[in-house]
Design an enzyme around this catalytic site. Structure first.
Site, PDB file in Angstrom:
ATOM      1  N   GLY C  81     -22.085  34.007 -69.747  1.00  0.00           N
ATOM      2  CA  GLY C  81     -21.736  35.234 -70.646  1.00  0.00           C
ATOM      3  C   GLY C  81     -22.823  36.184 -70.763  1.00  0.00           C
ATOM      4  CB  THR C  82     -22.946  39.824 -70.648  1.00  0.00           C
ATOM      5  OG1 THR C  82     -22.110  40.199 -71.552  1.00  0.00           O
ATOM      6  CG2 THR C  82     -22.528  39.773 -69.183  1.00  0.00           C
ATOM      7  CG  ASP C  83     -21.855  39.387 -75.900  1.00  0.00           C
ATOM      8  OD1 ASP C  83     -22.415  40.378 -75.693  1.00  0.00           O
ATOM      9  OD2 ASP C  83     -20.688  38.882 -75.896  1.00  0.00           O
ATOM     10  CB  THR C  84     -26.453  34.584 -75.836  1.00  0.00           C
ATOM     11  OG1 THR C  84     -25.488  33.415 -74.889  1.00  0.00           O
ATOM     12  CG2 THR C  84     -25.413  34.678 -77.155  1.00  0.00           C
ATOM     13  CE  LYS C 151     -23.268  43.055 -73.119  1.00  0.00           C
ATOM     14  NZ  LYS C 151     -22.122  42.396 -73.506  1.00  0.00           N
TER      15      LYS C 151
END
Lengths: 161, 161, 161, 161
Positions: C81-84, C151
């Protein structure tokens, strides 16, 4: 014959918002679907506020009813969420509108792989042209009278009630 | 009601063969399209030899006619190439079969982006259930009697003849 | 050279559950993506529990680190996942693993129209083969060292920190 | 770093012309693919006449070579048909251009289901940034030096020659 298509949101028109990271509503897929279907049948597209059908209130259903009443076309397809499609169909059915009104939607959004949306739209565009005046739900390759239909939420299909 | 779907090839079912580097026929897309459409309507799929409709001979049309005659289902959808859809419809129409037979196809193959195939299939599945017995061509969101239809090859649409 | 692909979930692998009516995780898309990519490069696919990266705990990152430590392949792509992604990259980077580890993901799920997933996967499969040992984030057609990436949640892109 | 992408046609960019009923070339898919890839890497797209690589003549390869020579960017991705990718790579390799030039393409057109095009494009965009100056073919998740590559037409994959 001219067909009126009324878009009200629902799973059919859900759009993935990559910044928010969730399914929401965007510009709407019906204009694209109509072009893709290569229709020579004249079509008028009317977009109402896009709603998840679980969030529809009485006033929202009345707005849809008023659109059907005001429509000069007598063949109408309504794109609607599946969860309360039956409830909106009942509001329209009780209004005794002398037109052929077909509600459809999708179990998988138009923009997601393996979606049933385009099939259902084609199916409804046919039914709206040939069924007698009345209000119908068209899903799963079948059509149901508004007074005898329910969504089976476990199986994810529509059936007689 | 049970629906019979007869697949005969045509653009709808064209498949890109990556070794040969050209569009040909593969395993067929109808079984997948039927599953994707989430049908609860009972459907029987019958696959005839897949042909480009420009290559169809009299014997091929007679085979399709014989399948329609033999069908115990009275609602029939035929997936067919667009170029000679009218000719096959004429063979079926002249046979006076007491069933509702709807021919459809696609301008863009099912597996190519922006295809009209799934819309047309949905449209035809509806028409086959509700039109009176007869033979029809269903394309571009309209249906035509077999005796009054032609393909406009310049515009790529069907129209009355 | 053999490539190890470790799938951990994230937007890349989100799947629309039509009964629940929401995006969740299903069987995973990497096996299909690997086949679609027509790889002749030998690939080992390892699927860890699929998680939304916002829900990843320390133990989840440690499991990913242990997989990288145990890998006999020295070229590793992690779908995340990109968030973490940055946080997991930091855990891996601090571990000083003598391998080339490239984290990638997607802003739009693999199965949704217009997804960047397949591009990113191809990009990461290349970077894992040619970059020096280290831990990298590969998104938006760029690669970043684990110690200098963040990000930008407003713009939905990765940038140096 | 800025990347130059040179589109020359090939299977990657084939488009189905629904009036002609065959695969040909249209407006080109690279601009769309670049947008879809969500690149923050600066990219210059240069479109040469789209050709099936089996129809490429010496003059066509020389035009590609001249574009590479004239490019102010030293990282170049060339989208090319697979059938003579090796021949164009040889023309470029023999020219001794001090840049990193990566040729890629697709076995299945970008707009057809299950296409490898987007994966290959991502893979090549990475290789063009990190490989030493030289000319490479990047397909099937591998990269090959221009002087040691061939297409295995039976298997539909690239391999060392």
């Amino acid at each position: 014959m001219t067909l009126r298509v009324i878009a009200t949101g629902g799973t059919f028109d859900k759009h993935y918002d990559e910044i928010a990271g969730k399914l929401t509503f965007g510009a709407g897929h019906l204009a694209g679907a109509i072009k893709r279907a290569r229709l020579t049948l004249p079509v008028v597209l009317e977009e109402l506020p896009f709603l998840d059908s679980l969030e529809m209130q009485d006033a929202d259903r009345e707005r849809i009813r008023d659109c059907c009443l005001a429509s000069i076309e007598t063949a109408i397809v309504i794109i609607h969420g599946t969860d309360t499609m039956r409830e909106t169909a009942a509001v329209l059915g009780s209004a005794g509108i002398p037109k052929t009104i077909v509600l459809t939607g999708a179990m998988i959004p138009y923009e997601i792989a393996n979606s049933d949306a385009l099939f259902n739209f084609g199916f409804a565009c046919a039914m709206a042209q040939v069924l007698p005046h009345g209000v119908y739900v068209a899903m799963n390759g079948q059509y149901f009278d508004w007074s005898n239909v329910q969504k089976n939420r476990i199986a994810g299909v529509f059936e007689t009630s």
